[in-house]
Design an enzyme around this catalytic site. Structure first.
Site, PDB file in Angstrom:
ATOM      1  N   ARG A  61      -3.807   6.634   0.350  1.00  0.00           N
ATOM      2  CA  ARG A  61      -4.369   7.869   0.908  1.00  0.00           C
ATOM      3  C   ARG A  61      -3.440   8.677   1.798  1.00  0.00           C
ATOM      4  O   ARG A  61      -3.692   9.842   2.053  1.00  0.00           O
ATOM      5  CB  ARG A  61      -5.638   7.528   1.692  1.00  0.00           C
ATOM      6  CG  ARG A  61      -6.803   7.245   0.789  1.00  0.00           C
ATOM      7  CD  ARG A  61      -7.882   6.496   1.513  1.00  0.00           C
ATOM      8  NE  ARG A  61      -7.394   5.184   1.896  1.00  0.00           N
ATOM      9  CZ  ARG A  61      -8.121   4.267   2.522  1.00  0.00           C
ATOM     10  NH1 ARG A  61      -9.344   4.525   2.880  1.00  0.00           N
ATOM     11  NH2 ARG A  61      -7.605   3.094   2.804  1.00  0.00           N
ATOM     12  N   TYR A 101     -14.723 -12.487   0.948  1.00  0.00           N
ATOM     13  CA  TYR A 101     -15.562 -11.308   0.641  1.00  0.00           C
ATOM     14  C   TYR A 101     -16.773 -11.696  -0.207  1.00  0.00           C
ATOM     15  O   TYR A 101     -17.867 -11.164  -0.015  1.00  0.00           O
ATOM     16  CB  TYR A 101     -14.749 -10.255  -0.107  1.00  0.00           C
ATOM     17  CG  TYR A 101     -13.757  -9.502   0.748  1.00  0.00           C
ATOM     18  CD1 TYR A 101     -14.139  -8.377   1.481  1.00  0.00           C
ATOM     19  CD2 TYR A 101     -12.429  -9.903   0.809  1.00  0.00           C
ATOM     20  CE1 TYR A 101     -13.223  -7.675   2.248  1.00  0.00           C
ATOM     21  CE2 TYR A 101     -11.501  -9.206   1.579  1.00  0.00           C
ATOM     22  CZ  TYR A 101     -11.901  -8.098   2.295  1.00  0.00           C
ATOM     23  OH  TYR A 101     -10.997  -7.414   3.052  1.00  0.00           O
ATOM     24  N   ASP A 158      -6.533  -3.382  -7.634  1.00  0.00           N
ATOM     25  CA  ASP A 158      -7.084  -3.948  -6.411  1.00  0.00           C
ATOM     26  C   ASP A 158      -7.350  -5.425  -6.647  1.00  0.00           C
ATOM     27  O   ASP A 158      -7.551  -5.839  -7.795  1.00  0.00           O
ATOM     28  CB  ASP A 158      -8.386  -3.240  -5.992  1.00  0.00           C
ATOM     29  CG  ASP A 158      -8.761  -3.612  -4.560  1.00  0.00           C
ATOM     30  OD1 ASP A 158      -8.215  -3.000  -3.622  1.00  0.00           O
ATOM     31  OD2 ASP A 158      -9.561  -4.548  -4.371  1.00  0.00           O
ATOM     32  N   ARG A 178      -7.008  10.934  -7.154  1.00  0.00           N
ATOM     33  CA  ARG A 178      -8.133  10.025  -6.905  1.00  0.00           C
ATOM     34  C   ARG A 178      -9.467  10.761  -6.798  1.00  0.00           C
ATOM     35  O   ARG A 178     -10.519  10.165  -7.056  1.00  0.00           O
ATOM     36  CB  ARG A 178      -7.814   9.300  -5.587  1.00  0.00           C
ATOM     37  CG  ARG A 178      -8.957   8.678  -4.817  1.00  0.00           C
ATOM     38  CD  ARG A 178      -9.183   7.263  -5.272  1.00  0.00           C
ATOM     39  NE  ARG A 178     -10.040   6.525  -4.377  1.00  0.00           N
ATOM     40  CZ  ARG A 178     -11.364   6.560  -4.415  1.00  0.00           C
ATOM     41  NH1 ARG A 178     -11.982   7.314  -5.287  1.00  0.00           N
ATOM     42  NH2 ARG A 178     -12.074   5.839  -3.585  1.00  0.00           N
ATOM     43  N   ARG A 224       0.818  -1.224   0.000  1.00  0.00           N
ATOM     44  CA  ARG A 224       0.000   0.000   0.000  1.00  0.00           C
ATOM     45  C   ARG A 224       0.849   1.270   0.000  1.00  0.00           C
ATOM     46  O   ARG A 224       0.513   2.252   0.660  1.00  0.00           O
ATOM     47  CB  ARG A 224      -0.942   0.039   1.196  1.00  0.00           C
ATOM     48  CG  ARG A 224      -2.114  -0.907   1.115  1.00  0.00           C
ATOM     49  CD  ARG A 224      -3.147  -0.421   0.109  1.00  0.00           C
ATOM     50  NE  ARG A 224      -4.194  -1.412  -0.055  1.00  0.00           N
ATOM     51  CZ  ARG A 224      -5.352  -1.398   0.598  1.00  0.00           C
ATOM     52  NH1 ARG A 224      -5.618  -0.435   1.428  1.00  0.00           N
ATOM     53  NH2 ARG A 224      -6.230  -2.336   0.398  1.00  0.00           N
TER      54      ARG A 224
HETATM   55  O1  CP3 Z   1      -0.066  -1.776  -2.481  1.00  0.00           O
HETATM   56  C1  CP3 Z   1      -0.346  -0.935  -3.349  1.00  0.00           C
HETATM   57  O2  CP3 Z   1       0.057   0.248  -3.315  1.00  0.00           O
HETATM   58  C2  CP3 Z   1      -1.099  -1.418  -4.590  1.00  0.00           C
HETATM   59  C3  CP3 Z   1      -2.506  -1.281  -4.563  1.00  0.00           C
HETATM   60  C4  CP3 Z   1      -3.412  -2.169  -3.714  1.00  0.00           C
HETATM   61  C5  CP3 Z   1      -4.700  -1.728  -3.330  1.00  0.00           C
HETATM   62  N1  CP3 Z   1      -5.345  -2.771  -2.727  1.00  0.00           N
HETATM   63  C6  CP3 Z   1      -5.251  -0.396  -3.575  1.00  0.00           C
HETATM   64  C7  CP3 Z   1      -6.355   0.103  -2.731  1.00  0.00           C
HETATM   65  C8  CP3 Z   1      -3.267  -3.489  -3.269  1.00  0.00           C
HETATM   66  C9  CP3 Z   1      -2.075  -4.417  -3.365  1.00  0.00           C
HETATM   67  C10 CP3 Z   1      -4.500  -3.848  -2.648  1.00  0.00           C
HETATM   68  C11 CP3 Z   1      -4.752  -5.185  -2.083  1.00  0.00           C
HETATM   69  C12 CP3 Z   1      -6.019  -5.436  -1.363  1.00  0.00           C
HETATM   70  N2  CP3 Z   1      -7.249  -4.897  -1.596  1.00  0.00           N
HETATM   71  C13 CP3 Z   1      -6.156  -6.408  -0.335  1.00  0.00           C
HETATM   72  C14 CP3 Z   1      -5.072  -7.324   0.158  1.00  0.00           C
HETATM   73  C15 CP3 Z   1      -4.083  -6.655   1.043  1.00  0.00           C
HETATM   74  C16 CP3 Z   1      -4.629  -6.013   2.277  1.00  0.00           C
HETATM   75  O3  CP3 Z   1      -4.547  -4.772   2.362  1.00  0.00           O
HETATM   76  O4  CP3 Z   1      -5.122  -6.711   3.147  1.00  0.00           O
HETATM   77  C17 CP3 Z   1      -7.490  -6.383   0.091  1.00  0.00           C
HETATM   78  C18 CP3 Z   1      -8.103  -7.235   1.185  1.00  0.00           C
HETATM   79  C19 CP3 Z   1      -8.181  -5.429  -0.723  1.00  0.00           C
HETATM   80  C20 CP3 Z   1      -9.614  -5.085  -0.690  1.00  0.00           C
HETATM   81  C21 CP3 Z   1      -9.804  -3.656  -0.359  1.00  0.00           C
HETATM   82  N3  CP3 Z   1      -9.603  -2.617  -1.236  1.00  0.00           N
HETATM   83  C22 CP3 Z   1     -10.253  -3.094   0.878  1.00  0.00           C
HETATM   84  C23 CP3 Z   1     -10.603  -3.899   2.127  1.00  0.00           C
HETATM   85  C24 CP3 Z   1     -10.302  -1.711   0.707  1.00  0.00           C
HETATM   86  C25 CP3 Z   1     -10.819  -0.658   1.677  1.00  0.00           C
HETATM   87  C26 CP3 Z   1     -10.108  -0.541   2.930  1.00  0.00           C
HETATM   88  C27 CP3 Z   1      -8.730   0.066   2.781  1.00  0.00           C
HETATM   89  O5  CP3 Z   1      -7.792  -0.532   3.312  1.00  0.00           O
HETATM   90  O6  CP3 Z   1      -8.600   1.089   2.155  1.00  0.00           O
HETATM   91  C28 CP3 Z   1      -9.852  -1.429  -0.619  1.00  0.00           C
HETATM   92  C29 CP3 Z   1      -9.720  -0.101  -1.251  1.00  0.00           C
HETATM   93  C30 CP3 Z   1      -8.347   0.251  -1.708  1.00  0.00           C
HETATM   94  N4  CP3 Z   1      -7.529  -0.565  -2.446  1.00  0.00           N
HETATM   95  C31 CP3 Z   1      -7.681   1.497  -1.502  1.00  0.00           C
HETATM   96  C32 CP3 Z   1      -6.431   1.407  -2.154  1.00  0.00           C
HETATM   97  C33 CP3 Z   1      -5.389   2.477  -2.262  1.00  0.00           C
HETATM   98  C34 CP3 Z   1      -8.275   2.709  -0.825  1.00  0.00           C
HETATM   99  C35 CP3 Z   1      -9.099   3.402  -1.848  1.00  0.00           C
HETATM  100  C36 CP3 Z   1      -9.362   4.850  -1.601  1.00  0.00           C
HETATM  101  O7  CP3 Z   1     -10.324   5.130  -0.869  1.00  0.00           O
HETATM  102  O8  CP3 Z   1      -8.660   5.692  -2.202  1.00  0.00           O
END
Ligand code: CP3
Length: 350
Positions: A34, A155, A79, A43, A30
């Site tokens: 944000r 999920y 994602d 974004r 990540r």
């Molecule tokens: O690592 C990186 O920079 C690459 C991008 C990336 C995202 N999601 C972008 C994202 C990666 C590798 C993920 C993986 C992901 N997504 C996982 C596995 C890893 C982990 O964090 O446990 C899971 C379970 C998800 C599903 C997901 N996507 C959730 C639960 C959420 C919301 C909660 C949160 O942590 O933000 C997302 C949204 C998401 N995916 C955001 C980002 C940058 C936030 C989006 C925003 O509001 O701008």
């Protein structure tokens, strides 16, 4: 024997394969997100999945951490849910994934398609190809990723995130054939998605099994390990090593190692020195600082980075990273302190 002056791609690939390096490479899960004001600016106003599908914006935010925080690898911005609508499931983000019609019956599973992601989400591969071109001169490695079948299933069955996924737990107990069929389809999807990412230029791929740590060792062996082994067996790992991340896996480490993945990414509940002993040359390690540490003063962050590198010395290879993603609200200075400390680890110290 240490290897002098490696470029960032060689350093990461060698660390993944357990070959000599000058110091551990560093990147952060990540790292695009944000906590970066420039991420929030790009974004703004776009639904999350539209954002993931906007090639120009996704390339831009993938590269932001490279300029800003000194990371040594780029992970494609996407994602784990991006390839899921192509199966015929509609997903929205609020802010995590929400599935309007959770998958709970055998007929719903039978109706799921296993598409070729090159057809359903061609933008992912265009983003990767563009990033690879952008990164060629600086020799920074590019990572692709996918969600692991169990975490995606969690999920899809529950319909949304949860701390204990009760509907999924019930399905394990009462509808095992349905869950098995769902995991089989998701495993095929994940293999196709990761293969296509390697073809488009990903040099390392990471599989995220965020929720598999919910399970006991017995259930993990039955439900999760076979999916990991199948993915390990089917991917072109000589071309792109596979990193396997299982959050909350201190009770599962020996089973995670049985996957055969090149790198095991562990969280802060795992003792790296102990993990290195248990891995015994079978896999490299990635991790494992607590993301909360990045709120601490830079000197403390640097000390913990040095401790992690020293603890992982017995591993065949080590990639410095956090134990989970960077938290929203993390000070950018904390992230910079982490990568700076990693880059200042000298051969003499290791
Ligand atoms: O690592 C990186 O920079 C690459 C991008 C990336 C995202 N999601 C972008 C994202 C990666 C590798 C993920 C993986 C992901 N997504 C996982 C596995 C890893 C982990 O964090 O446990 C899971 C379970 C998800 C599903 C997901 N996507 C959730 C639960 C959420 C919301 C909660 C949160 O942590 O933000 C997302 C949204 C998401 N995916 C955001 C980002 C940058 C936030 C989006 C925003 O509001 O701008």
């Amino acid at each position: 024997m240490a290897a002098a002056s490696l470029d960032p791609t060689e350093r990461l690939l060698r660390a993944c394969r357990g070959e000599p390096v000058d110091r551990p490479p560093v990147w952060l899960m990540r790292q695009a997100g944000r906590y970066l004001p420039e991420y929030r600016a790009v974004r703004e106003g776009l639904p999350f999945l539209d954002f993931c599908g906007d090639v120009e914006k996704a390339v831009e935010v993938s590269l932001q951490p490279l300029r800003r925080v000194g990371t040594e690898a780029v992970i494609v911005f996407s994602d784990i849910f991006v390839p899921i609508p192509g199966m015929g499931v509609s997903v929205e983000f609020a802010p995590g994934p929400v599935v309007a019609e959770p998958i709970r019956s055998r007929s719903q599973v039978e109706n799921l398609r296993v598409p070729d992601p090159r057809e359903t989400v061609p933008f992912v591969f265009e983003i990767l190809r563009t990033l690879r071109r952008e990164l060629a001169d600086v020799r920074v490695p590019l990572l692709g990723f996918a969600g692991a079948p169990f975490t995606l299933a969690a999920y899809l069955v529950e319909g949304h995130g949860s701390s204990d996924f009760p509907v999924l737990q019930r399905m394990i107990a009462e509808e095992p054939a349905t869950l098995r069929a769902l995991l089989a389809k998701l495993t095929d999807l994940v293999v196709a998605h990761l293969e296509a990412q390697v073809e488009a230029g990903a040099q390392v791929v990471q599989l995220f099994d965020t929720w598999a740590g919910l399970l006991s060792p017995e259930l993990y062996r039955e439900w999760v390990l076979p999916t990991h082994r199948e993915i390990v067996a089917k991917l072109p790992r000589a071309q792109a090593p596979l990193v396997l991340y299982v959050r909350d896996s201190s009770h599962l480490l020996d089973l995670v190692l049985e996957s055969g993945a090149d790198v095991i990414s562990v969280d802060w509940r795992v003792d790296l020195a102990d993990a290195a002993r248990r891995a015994a040359g079978r896999a490299s390690l990635q991790g494992n600082l607590d993301p909360g540490l990045l709120f601490a003063p830079p000197e403390l962050i640097a000390e913990r980075v040095r401790e992690a590198a020293a603890a992982a010395r017995g591993a065949r290879g080590h990639v410095l990273n956090l134990g989970h993603g960077v938290l929203p609200g993390t000070p950018v200075e904390g992230v910079c302190a982490f990568t700076e400390a990693a880059r200042s680890i000298g051969e003499g110290e290791l």
